[in-house]
Design an enzyme around this catalytic site. Sequence first.
Site, PDB file in Angstrom:
ATOM      1  N   GLY A 102     -44.750  12.273  29.251  1.00  0.00           N
ATOM      2  CA  GLY A 102     -45.148  11.964  27.875  1.00  0.00           C
ATOM      3  C   GLY A 102     -44.466  10.760  27.269  1.00  0.00           C
ATOM      4  CD  GLU A 105     -44.616  17.567  35.037  1.00  0.00           C
ATOM      5  OE1 GLU A 105     -44.353  17.989  36.173  1.00  0.00           O
ATOM      6  OE2 GLU A 105     -45.288  18.202  34.210  1.00  0.00           O
ATOM      7  N   PRO A 106     -43.474  11.751  34.374  1.00  0.00           N
ATOM      8  CG  PRO A 106     -42.253   9.775  34.538  1.00  0.00           C
ATOM      9  CD  PRO A 106     -42.203  11.224  34.899  1.00  0.00           C
ATOM     10  N   GLY A 107     -46.493   9.916  33.684  1.00  0.00           N
ATOM     11  CA  GLY A 107     -47.646   9.250  34.294  1.00  0.00           C
ATOM     12  C   GLY A 107     -47.818   7.876  33.679  1.00  0.00           C
ATOM     13  NE  ARG A 108     -49.423   7.577  27.531  1.00  0.00           N
ATOM     14  CZ  ARG A 108     -50.636   7.901  27.090  1.00  0.00           C
ATOM     15  NH1 ARG A 108     -51.518   6.962  26.863  1.00  0.00           N
ATOM     16  NH2 ARG A 108     -50.961   9.160  26.858  1.00  0.00           N
ATOM     17  NE  ARG A 151     -55.171   6.608  26.269  1.00  0.00           N
ATOM     18  CZ  ARG A 151     -54.461   6.113  25.300  1.00  0.00           C
ATOM     19  NH1 ARG A 151     -54.551   4.819  25.002  1.00  0.00           N
ATOM     20  NH2 ARG A 151     -53.651   6.854  24.594  1.00  0.00           N
ATOM     21  CE1 TYR A 209     -57.413  11.698  23.610  1.00  0.00           C
ATOM     22  CE2 TYR A 209     -57.043   9.671  24.828  1.00  0.00           C
ATOM     23  CZ  TYR A 209     -57.276  11.026  24.807  1.00  0.00           C
ATOM     24  OH  TYR A 209     -57.368  11.709  25.991  1.00  0.00           O
ATOM     25  CB  CYS A 263     -76.718   2.882  23.339  1.00  0.00           C
ATOM     26  SG  CYS A 263     -77.553   1.841  24.508  1.00  0.00           S
ATOM     27  CD  GLU A 264     -71.391   6.503  21.588  1.00  0.00           C
ATOM     28  OE1 GLU A 264     -70.716   7.074  20.731  1.00  0.00           O
ATOM     29  OE2 GLU A 264     -71.867   7.080  22.582  1.00  0.00           O
TER      30      GLU A 264
END
Length: 467
Positions: free
Chosen positions: A270, A312-315, A356, A360, A387-388
């Site tokens: 995180g 356990e970092p990912g980002r 993202r 978010y 298309c939005e």
Amino acid sequence: MSVNTLAPSWLSVPDDANALPASVWSQNAVRSTSGELEIAGVTATALAEQFGTPVYVVDEADVTARARSIRESFEREFALVGSSAKVYYAGKAFLSTEVARWVTDAGLNIDVASGGELAVALAAGVDPARLGLHGNNKSLAEIDRAVSVGIGAIVIDSVVEIERVAEAASRHGRIQPVRLRINSGVHASTHEYLATAREDQKFGIPLADAAAVVAQIRSHGALEFLGLHSHIGSQIFESDGFAEAARRLFEVHAELLKDGPVPELNLGGGFGIAYTSVDHALAVPEIARRFADIVATGAAALGIPVPVIAVEPGRAVIGPSTTTIYTVGTIKAVLVDGVAIRTYVSVDGGMSDNIRPALYGADYSARIVSRGSAADPVLVRVAGKHCESGDILVHAEYLPGDVHPGDLLGIPATGAYGWAMASNYNYLARPPVVAVINGAARLIVRGETEADLLSRDVGVPRTDVSA
Ligand code: LLP
């Protein structure tokens, strides 16, 4: 140049709309003498010519350097307090066989969150003992495969999973190491969807139930209890949430030691990264130091050994490494409320390659990467081709006012949860992932083709089927 009243308050007019802030761009991203972006010695133009756009460009040395530095920080800080640390890479952020090899070569383990992620790690040749399996609703087949290949740890997320894992372990004649995921109740300050340890959510079991659930785990001869696990959320900038979760878990950890071994404590991932120049990410060595302080102080007060810590970092490992390069297609100056102009710069990708911002409200930054420009900056919104109207890649940024169709645009820090959450919305093909290192570029995940897009539609007449 005067400030555009449509600009958010955090965004200031840059002195140089070509600048590549080191906090946001990957370590080997620079402007070449001609003014264009060069990543690890490969120019944006060369990448676009060879691989087309959009393309995710991963700065390989950036990934390995970050992976190493995170592992070394935790190992150093926990060695200083008489223990050790295990760092897992959270593969959900972005996993391919190449990435799995990079991070394991850098000494990390890998955390997988589904049978599919497990399959990628195994296909990469990663030793299953270096893998951990997560998930709040693992299927029996996922549990079975993980146990049968000899996975290093399974994180039990609910009481019902205890029997499922124990049964699979008995069947395969294994003693399966497990962790227990706890909902610590810590409210990490981040977007609501990214916070995973509030009371009202699906992950883990309440702290108050931990002792009884651990007793149940310990009652199974086929299970080996490793310790508690907590992950309080994602893209977190303040260290207080981590500190509080560590403190709460550690109290229970100490209690559990009275009835048996508890070799580890897993504090999740995180750690936030910078997406724009106003983001200030916590330095990983500082996070490691704080974790070590809390755990060592707690251990000393209780007279118990300092456990092995796992994170356990990912980002924080993969996020800053990647730049997505797009081609600008259309430009529109839109007069808003009759007062100010917002320039819409539309590119050849969008919410299908980076959901993202739409999901978010995440902010990103952007630069023209095919050239430098001395033109005065204008406020732009980078939009995709879907298309939005919510199909936005960068809500607000200042780009040189001469931005025009055909320019290449780079969006940095797209390595985590970009490709991983990509879709085929509007039947757009998912872009390739290209690794650059030492002046060379190579494909690590090929882009999809129109044939890929049609391949699973059983109604498409097949002229190539002989039977
Ligand atoms: N461990 C567990 C149990 C997790 O659930 C996660 C992320 C991680 C570790 C790694 O978190 P990281 O270090 O990457 O922040 N799609 C969202 C993020 C969802 C994170 C889910 N779990 C986003 O794009 O921001």
